[in-house]
Design an enzyme around this catalytic site. Structure first.
Site, mmCIF file in Angstrom:
data_model
loop_
_atom_site.group_PDB
_atom_site.id
_atom_site.type_symbol
_atom_site.label_atom_id
_atom_site.label_comp_id
_atom_site.label_asym_id
_atom_site.label_seq_id
_atom_site.Cartn_x
_atom_site.Cartn_y
_atom_site.Cartn_z
ATOM 1 N N CYS A 78 0.358 3.442 3.471
ATOM 2 C CA CYS A 78 0.685 2.916 4.795
ATOM 3 C C CYS A 78 2.045 3.495 5.215
ATOM 4 O O CYS A 78 2.814 3.965 4.368
ATOM 5 C CB CYS A 78 0.770 1.394 4.748
ATOM 6 S SG CYS A 78 -0.833 0.544 4.792
ATOM 7 N N HIS B 187 -8.860 6.932 3.030
ATOM 8 C CA HIS B 187 -8.248 8.194 2.623
ATOM 9 C C HIS B 187 -9.251 9.041 1.855
ATOM 10 O O HIS B 187 -10.295 8.567 1.412
ATOM 11 C CB HIS B 187 -7.020 7.942 1.745
ATOM 12 C CG HIS B 187 -7.355 7.465 0.357
ATOM 13 N ND1 HIS B 187 -7.825 6.193 0.096
ATOM 14 C CD2 HIS B 187 -7.313 8.097 -0.855
ATOM 15 C CE1 HIS B 187 -8.047 6.050 -1.200
ATOM 16 N NE2 HIS B 187 -7.757 7.200 -1.803
ATOM 17 N N CYS C 239 0.835 -1.198 0.000
ATOM 18 C CA CYS C 239 0.000 0.000 0.000
ATOM 19 C C CYS C 239 0.874 1.255 0.000
ATOM 20 O O CYS C 239 1.775 1.395 0.837
ATOM 21 C CB CYS C 239 -0.914 0.006 1.220
ATOM 22 S SG CYS C 239 -1.877 1.538 1.394
ATOM 23 N N ASN D 184 -13.993 9.355 -1.767
ATOM 24 C CA ASN D 184 -14.669 8.271 -2.470
ATOM 25 C C ASN D 184 -14.478 7.021 -1.621
ATOM 26 O O ASN D 184 -13.337 6.625 -1.360
ATOM 27 C CB ASN D 184 -14.058 8.034 -3.854
ATOM 28 C CG ASN D 184 -14.179 9.250 -4.752
ATOM 29 O OD1 ASN D 184 -15.155 9.982 -4.688
ATOM 30 N ND2 ASN D 184 -13.188 9.463 -5.593
ATOM 31 N N HIS E 55 -6.985 1.629 1.495
ATOM 32 C CA HIS E 55 -6.613 2.358 2.705
ATOM 33 C C HIS E 55 -7.547 3.557 2.900
ATOM 34 O O HIS E 55 -7.785 4.318 1.956
ATOM 35 C CB HIS E 55 -5.164 2.828 2.572
ATOM 36 C CG HIS E 55 -4.549 3.302 3.842
ATOM 37 N ND1 HIS E 55 -3.454 2.702 4.414
ATOM 38 C CD2 HIS E 55 -4.869 4.335 4.666
ATOM 39 C CE1 HIS E 55 -3.119 3.350 5.519
ATOM 40 N NE2 HIS E 55 -3.979 4.345 5.694
#
Length: 385
Positions: A78, A190, A75, A177, A188
């Site tokens: 992260c 966000h 990711c 979104n 993740h």
């Protein structure tokens, strides 16, 4: 107070660490340098003028190469680990905002061409930023603590002020979104912030309607404020009423799930909110997201869109900050797809009734807040019955 520390990634992009209030060790004390040696940033894409609609369209073919649903151990937002040199070089963080590596707009800044007509194009000036709500790869905004939610609110406000001051920027748009059905490319938790070099089509429509009402009232009232009063007086579509913010399902909701969250006083944007207003917003917004996620057995996809007043001198005086949270989910196993009437004509047909949706949101069982009951009572008056 939220601590803010800025740094730069190896390709020059800005990154900002926002620490939760009361953090004992400032993030600056253990910043890590980005050692990835990224190549220099590319020139911006372009914007083209659509003479048929009088609108600008961003052409961003370079975004085809952006990261798409990577495995958890790769990711890009992260914290950095020995096996994953991510976009965030620190080993831990609270909230982070950084310039998008694959922006639709920017990184260069400047004005769009004037006197546009068919064939007019120019650099896609502007700025696109990513807001990581938590270092945890799994979860959702609705699962954040009250303190972390408040840090995100502060990040939105601080970045709104900073982006609004940049050359050529006409509108700043924080949004999230959430969910694969919306089209997210990272799991993740966000959000993003877009700073446009033009007033977007939707903001232009809303801004023009607000300005007409404002002028008709000789500048003594606002359209959004009048709608908030009408919804509170009616009551049937109210979801939450607080001291500084209220949320309701609008009378003419377009989406199967649509909630508007509105401050009780006119402010143009998140940067203009006071401390007590931000405190309550952090709670009320969490409460709304918990209600949305409690409607069905699985998490609800949504778009959380902060409508802030454009920086345009004509539209801004009538502008009024508000959130529009929408979801295409019309049942536990059904989504609303924008087909002929909506996609082609912009004529929405809602398969639900706003009053029924509001009643469900009011009465749904919501997980308890991490905020102590006394503090909760001091910031929120409660749910409208």
């Amino acid at each position: 107070m939220t601590g803010i520390t800025s740094t730069n990634l190896s390709d020059g992009r800005e990154l900002f660490y926002f620490d939760d209030a009361g953090t004992s060790v400032p993030r600056a004390a253990h910043l890590t340098t980005d050692h990835r040696g990224l190549p220099p940033r590319a020139e911006p894409g372009e914007v083209r003028f659509d003479a048929l609609t009088d609108e600008w369209v961003a052409i961003a073919a370079h975004r085809q190469a952006r990261t798409h649903l990577p495995p958890a151990d790769q990711c890009p937002i992260c914290p950095t680990t020995p096996g994953n040199a991510s976009e965030i070089p620190a080993a831990d963080y609270d909230v982070v905002v950084f310039e998008n590596r694959f922006p639709s707009l920017g990184p260069a800044l400047g004005p769009i061409p004037e006197d546009a007509a068919w064939g007019t194009k120019g650099p896609a000036y502007g700025r696109c930023e990513v807001v990581s709500f938590t270092p945890d790869h799994t979860g959702a905004f609705s699962g954040l603590s009250q303190e972390r939610s408040r840090t995100v609110v502060e990040a939105w406000a601080q970045r709104t002020a900073a982006l609004s001051a940049m050359a050529g920027i006409q509108q700043v748009f924080p949004f999230e979104n959430r969910g694969a059905d919306i089209g997210v490319t990272l799991h993740h938790p966000h959000g993003q912030i877009y700073a446009y070099p033009y007033v977007t089509p939707r903001a232009g429509v809303l801004g023009a309607a607000a300005r007409r009402y404002y002028d008709a009232k000789d500048g003594r009232d606002t359209l959004t404020g009048s709608l908030l009063r009408a919804e509170r007086e009616d009551g049937s579509r109210m979801v939450v009423e607080g001291k500084h913010f209220s949320a309701y399902v609008p009378f003419a909701a377009r989406w199967p799930l649509e909630i508007h969250l509105v401050p009780h006083r006119q402010v143009p944007d998140l940067a203009a909110l006071g401390g007590e207003e931000k405190d309550e917003l952090a709670h009320v917004y969490l409460d709304l997201l918990k209600r949305v996620d409690a409607l069905h057995p699985t998490p609800t996809p949504y778009i959380s869109a902060w409508h802030q007043a454009p920086l345009d001198a004509v539209l801004r005086p009538a502008g009024y900050l508000h959130l529009q949270l929408t979801s295409p989910r019309r049942a536990a196993d059904k989504l609303k797809y924008l087909a002929g009437s909506e996609a082609a004509m912009g004529a929405f047909i809602n398969d639900t009734t706003p009053e029924i949706v509001a009643e469900r949101l009011r009465t749904v069982a919501v997980p308890p807040s991490s905020t102590p009951a006394a503090a909760l009572a001091a910031t929120t008056e409660g749910v409208h019955a």
